[in-house]
Design a protein around this motif. Structure first.
Motif, PDB file in Angstrom:
ATOM      1  N   VAL A 178       0.838  -1.199   0.000  1.00 28.81           N
ATOM      2  CA  VAL A 178       0.000   0.000   0.000  1.00 28.81           C
ATOM      3  C   VAL A 178       0.877   1.254   0.000  1.00 28.81           C
ATOM      4  CG1 VAL A 178      -1.482   1.402   1.490  1.00 28.81           C
ATOM      5  CG2 VAL A 178      -2.118  -0.946   0.981  1.00 28.81           C
ATOM      6  N   VAL A 179       1.877   1.281   0.873  1.00 27.44           N
ATOM      7  CA  VAL A 179       2.768   2.446   0.931  1.00 27.44           C
ATOM      8  C   VAL A 179       3.511   2.589  -0.391  1.00 27.44           C
ATOM      9  CG1 VAL A 179       4.780   3.455   2.071  1.00 27.44           C
ATOM     10  CG2 VAL A 179       2.957   2.418   3.435  1.00 27.44           C
ATOM     11  N   ARG A 180       3.938   1.471  -0.955  1.00 21.20           N
ATOM     12  CA  ARG A 180       4.649   1.534  -2.243  1.00 21.20           C
ATOM     13  C   ARG A 180       3.763   2.168  -3.322  1.00 21.20           C
ATOM     14  NH1 ARG A 180       8.847  -1.403  -5.417  1.00 21.20           N
ATOM     15  NH2 ARG A 180       9.821  -1.112  -3.415  1.00 21.20           N
ATOM     16  N   GLN A 181       2.486   1.746  -3.412  1.00 25.31           N
ATOM     17  CA  GLN A 181       1.593   2.307  -4.435  1.00 25.31           C
ATOM     18  C   GLN A 181       1.356   3.798  -4.207  1.00 25.31           C
ATOM     19  OE1 GLN A 181      -1.901  -0.050  -5.191  1.00 25.31           O
ATOM     20  NE2 GLN A 181      -2.852   1.501  -6.504  1.00 25.31           N
ATOM     21  N   LEU A 182       1.192   4.176  -2.951  1.00 20.61           N
ATOM     22  CA  LEU A 182       0.965   5.588  -2.655  1.00 20.61           C
ATOM     23  C   LEU A 182       2.203   6.426  -2.989  1.00 20.61           C
ATOM     24  CD1 LEU A 182      -0.869   5.180   0.774  1.00 20.61           C
ATOM     25  CD2 LEU A 182      -1.900   6.035  -1.343  1.00 20.61           C
ATOM     26  N   VAL A 183       3.371   5.954  -2.572  1.00 21.92           N
ATOM     27  CA  VAL A 183       4.603   6.711  -2.820  1.00 21.92           C
ATOM     28  C   VAL A 183       4.910   6.774  -4.318  1.00 21.92           C
ATOM     29  CG1 VAL A 183       7.110   6.758  -2.442  1.00 21.92           C
ATOM     30  CG2 VAL A 183       5.569   6.270  -0.532  1.00 21.92           C
ATOM     31  N   ASP A 184       4.650   5.687  -5.041  1.00 23.66           N
ATOM     32  CA  ASP A 184       4.889   5.680  -6.491  1.00 23.66           C
ATOM     33  C   ASP A 184       4.100   6.770  -7.201  1.00 23.66           C
ATOM     34  OD1 ASP A 184       6.704   3.628  -6.393  1.00 23.66           O
ATOM     35  OD2 ASP A 184       5.341   2.079  -7.130  1.00 23.66           O
ATOM     36  N   SER A 185       2.965   7.155  -6.625  1.00 24.26           N
ATOM     37  CA  SER A 185       2.102   8.155  -7.264  1.00 24.26           C
ATOM     38  C   SER A 185       2.589   9.582  -7.023  1.00 24.26           C
ATOM     39  CB  SER A 185       0.666   8.027  -6.741  1.00 24.26           C
ATOM     40  OG  SER A 185       0.575   8.520  -5.413  1.00 24.26           O
ATOM     41  N   LEU A 186       3.518   9.753  -6.081  1.00 22.90           N
ATOM     42  CA  LEU A 186       3.939  11.090  -5.674  1.00 22.90           C
ATOM     43  C   LEU A 186       5.033  11.643  -6.579  1.00 22.90           C
ATOM     44  CD1 LEU A 186       4.189  10.546  -1.798  1.00 22.90           C
ATOM     45  CD2 LEU A 186       2.213  11.367  -3.105  1.00 22.90           C
ATOM     46  N   ALA A 187       5.006  12.953  -6.768  1.00 22.99           N
ATOM     47  CA  ALA A 187       6.028  13.637  -7.567  1.00 22.99           C
ATOM     48  C   ALA A 187       7.304  13.800  -6.753  1.00 22.99           C
ATOM     49  CB  ALA A 187       5.509  15.008  -7.992  1.00 22.99           C
ATOM     50  N   PRO A 188       8.456  13.947  -7.429  1.00 23.68           N
ATOM     51  CA  PRO A 188       9.691  14.274  -6.714  1.00 23.68           C
ATOM     52  C   PRO A 188       9.500  15.536  -5.866  1.00 23.68           C
ATOM     53  CG  PRO A 188      10.167  13.701  -8.987  1.00 23.68           C
ATOM     54  CD  PRO A 188       8.665  13.792  -8.885  1.00 23.68           C
ATOM     55  N   GLY A 189      10.145  15.534  -4.694  1.00 19.29           N
ATOM     56  CA  GLY A 189       9.980  16.643  -3.765  1.00 19.29           C
ATOM     57  C   GLY A 189       8.875  16.405  -2.757  1.00 19.29           C
ATOM     58  N   SER A 190       8.115  15.304  -2.937  1.00 17.43           N
ATOM     59  CA  SER A 190       7.060  14.967  -1.985  1.00 17.43           C
ATOM     60  C   SER A 190       7.654  14.488  -0.666  1.00 17.43           C
ATOM     61  CB  SER A 190       6.150  13.883  -2.567  1.00 17.43           C
ATOM     62  OG  SER A 190       5.411  14.376  -3.672  1.00 17.43           O
ATOM     63  N   VAL A 191       6.838  14.537   0.377  1.00 18.77           N
ATOM     64  CA  VAL A 191       7.269  14.191   1.730  1.00 18.77           C
ATOM     65  C   VAL A 191       6.349  13.112   2.285  1.00 18.77           C
ATOM     66  CG1 VAL A 191       7.559  15.072   4.090  1.00 18.77           C
ATOM     67  CG2 VAL A 191       8.227  16.488   2.137  1.00 18.77           C
ATOM     68  N   VAL A 192       6.926  12.146   2.997  1.00 16.29           N
ATOM     69  CA  VAL A 192       6.154  11.091   3.648  1.00 16.29           C
ATOM     70  C   VAL A 192       6.328  11.229   5.155  1.00 16.29           C
ATOM     71  CG1 VAL A 192       5.817   8.601   3.927  1.00 16.29           C
ATOM     72  CG2 VAL A 192       6.406   9.540   1.674  1.00 16.29           C
ATOM     73  N   VAL A 193       5.206  11.316   5.874  1.00 16.76           N
ATOM     74  CA  VAL A 193       5.187  11.413   7.337  1.00 16.76           C
ATOM     75  C   VAL A 193       4.538  10.138   7.863  1.00 16.76           C
ATOM     76  CG1 VAL A 193       4.314  12.704   9.325  1.00 16.76           C
ATOM     77  CG2 VAL A 193       4.955  13.923   7.211  1.00 16.76           C
ATOM     78  N   LEU A 194       5.252   9.408   8.725  1.00 20.22           N
ATOM     79  CA  LEU A 194       4.755   8.089   9.122  1.00 20.22           C
ATOM     80  C   LEU A 194       5.061   7.839  10.598  1.00 20.22           C
ATOM     81  CD1 LEU A 194       5.329   4.968   6.869  1.00 20.22           C
ATOM     82  CD2 LEU A 194       5.513   4.792   9.342  1.00 20.22           C
ATOM     83  N   SER A 195       4.082   7.304  11.319  1.00 19.81           N
ATOM     84  CA  SER A 195       4.338   6.861  12.690  1.00 19.81           C
ATOM     85  C   SER A 195       3.607   5.554  12.938  1.00 19.81           C
ATOM     86  CB  SER A 195       3.920   7.923  13.717  1.00 19.81           C
ATOM     87  OG  SER A 195       2.527   8.155  13.702  1.00 19.81           O
ATOM     88  N   ASN A 196       4.154   4.741  13.859  1.00 16.49           N
ATOM     89  CA  ASN A 196       3.642   3.391  14.087  1.00 16.49           C
ATOM     90  C   ASN A 196       4.028   2.936  15.494  1.00 16.49           C
ATOM     91  OD1 ASN A 196       2.841   0.933  11.877  1.00 16.49           O
ATOM     92  ND2 ASN A 196       3.586   0.222  13.844  1.00 16.49           N
ATOM     93  N   VAL A 197       3.138   2.202  16.141  1.00 19.97           N
ATOM     94  CA  VAL A 197       3.451   1.625  17.447  1.00 19.97           C
ATOM     95  C   VAL A 197       4.670   0.719  17.315  1.00 19.97           C
ATOM     96  CG1 VAL A 197       2.651   0.048  19.236  1.00 19.97           C
ATOM     97  CG2 VAL A 197       1.113   1.769  18.352  1.00 19.97           C
ATOM     98  N   SER A 198       5.574   0.840  18.272  1.00 20.00           N
ATOM     99  CA  SER A 198       6.859   0.147  18.187  1.00 20.00           C
ATOM    100  C   SER A 198       6.817  -1.267  18.761  1.00 20.00           C
ATOM    101  CB  SER A 198       7.917   0.950  18.946  1.00 20.00           C
ATOM    102  OG  SER A 198       9.078   0.195  19.144  1.00 20.00           O
ATOM    103  N   ALA A 199       7.664  -2.129  18.171  1.00 18.95           N
ATOM    104  CA  ALA A 199       7.844  -3.485  18.698  1.00 18.95           C
ATOM    105  C   ALA A 199       9.056  -3.579  19.606  1.00 18.95           C
ATOM    106  CB  ALA A 199       7.992  -4.472  17.543  1.00 18.95           C
TER     107      ALA A 199
END
Length: 301
Positions: A178-199
């Motif tokens: 899912v993240v790969r498909q979303l990021v593939d759609s973004l133009a250069p210069g785009s930013v990804v902000v991500l947080s997740n409960v840690s293991a």
């Protein structure tokens, strides 16, 4: 649903809401001092607080991490934001943060829960120069999200993709594609902000809390540092400083607390129950043992 669209049929949506079971967005709302929660949500929040009496700091710092990351992207010139897993409206939503810096910023919110959709109109209060839109869709449907987001966003220009505390509700075999498909759609210069409960942060406390949440109907996928790193390396992203860190350590010099946590009335706070008292606690009083969510910000070249 866009800023100039009619409000959703709240009565129909409310029929889809089960108030007898705890809901992640509403439990989160409890710790942010919101009003859109029910006894089942407060009971789940109280369970989490008993397991980790300072765990409210994770929720508050995760929210402020998102604010700091969106602020960084807006100050760097990004004018479009796609916030998936929006949650309930509260102080400092993405459009308020971004449009305070860039009034012409465009923001698309995505969530699939009737609890959130009932309140989505509060997310559509864009300034006159900008635009906000709301999409009812599941994170597992990136194609649907991207198609609908194109009503408001130009994917030939940079977009900030916000995935704050949402990926831990889907398993690895879905999350990474899912993240790969979303990021593939973004133009250069785009930013990804991500947080997740840690293991691998505060494992005993986090394990007890996630077990309690699972018993109440929602499972959470805890991810290690290495698993978080995959979201960056698999997509060829540039990890921005300070890298993958517990959310309270991501540019901590820029932390801003809730307004009510600044100089609260001690007598008033003392009269509250333990759960409600947490919103008046200073989040700058934090240690590594208090926070159990990783955050990262990365750029696409």
């Amino acid at each position: 649903m866009s800023a100039d669209a009619p409000a959703p049929d709240a009565s129909g949506l409310r029929k889809r809401i089960d108030t007898t079971k705890a809901h992640p967005a509403r439990v989160y709302d409890v710790f942010l001092g919101g009003k859109d929660n029910y006894p089942a949500d407060r009971e789940a929040a109280a369970m989490a607080l008993a397991a980790n009496p300072r765990g409210y700091l994770t929720v508050r710092h995760n929210r402020d991490f998102m604010r700091r990351a969106v602020t960084l992207a807006a100050k760097d010139g990004v004018r479009q934001f796609l916030d998936i897993g929006t949650g309930l409206p509260t102080q400092q939503n993405v459009h308020q943060i971004a449009q305070a810096i860039a009034p012409d910023a465009r923001v698309v919110y995505v969530d699939n829960d009737p609890v959130v959709l009932v309140h989505a109109q509060a997310l559509l209060t864009s300034g006159p120069e900008g635009r906000t839109d709301y999409i009812e869709a599941d994170l597992r449907e990136p194609g649907k999200i991207l198609e609908a987001a194109r009503r408001s966003l130009d994917f030939d220009r940079p977009v900030t993709l916000v995935l704050a505390a949402v990926l831990h509700f889907i398993e690895d075999d879905t999350a990474y594609p899912v993240v790969r498909q979303l990021v593939d759609s973004l133009a250069p210069g785009s930013v990804v902000v991500l947080s997740n409960v840690s293991a691998d942060l505060n494992t005993e406390q986090v394990g007890s809390i996630t077990k309690g949440f699972k018993e109440r109907g929602f499972a959470m996928v805890r991810r290690s540092y290495a698993q978080m790193e995959r979201f960056v390396t698999d997509n060829g992203l540039e990890l921005l400083d300070p890298g993958i860190v517990p959310v309270h350590r991501w540019r901590p010099e820029q932390v801003t607390d809730l307004p009510e946590a600044r100089n609260p009335d001690p007598e008033f706070v003392a009269g509250l129950d333990e759960l409600d008292r947490t919103r008046y606690q200073d989040i700058n009083d934090v240690t590594d043992a208090d926070v159990s969510v990783y955050g990262l910000v990365a750029r696409k070249h």
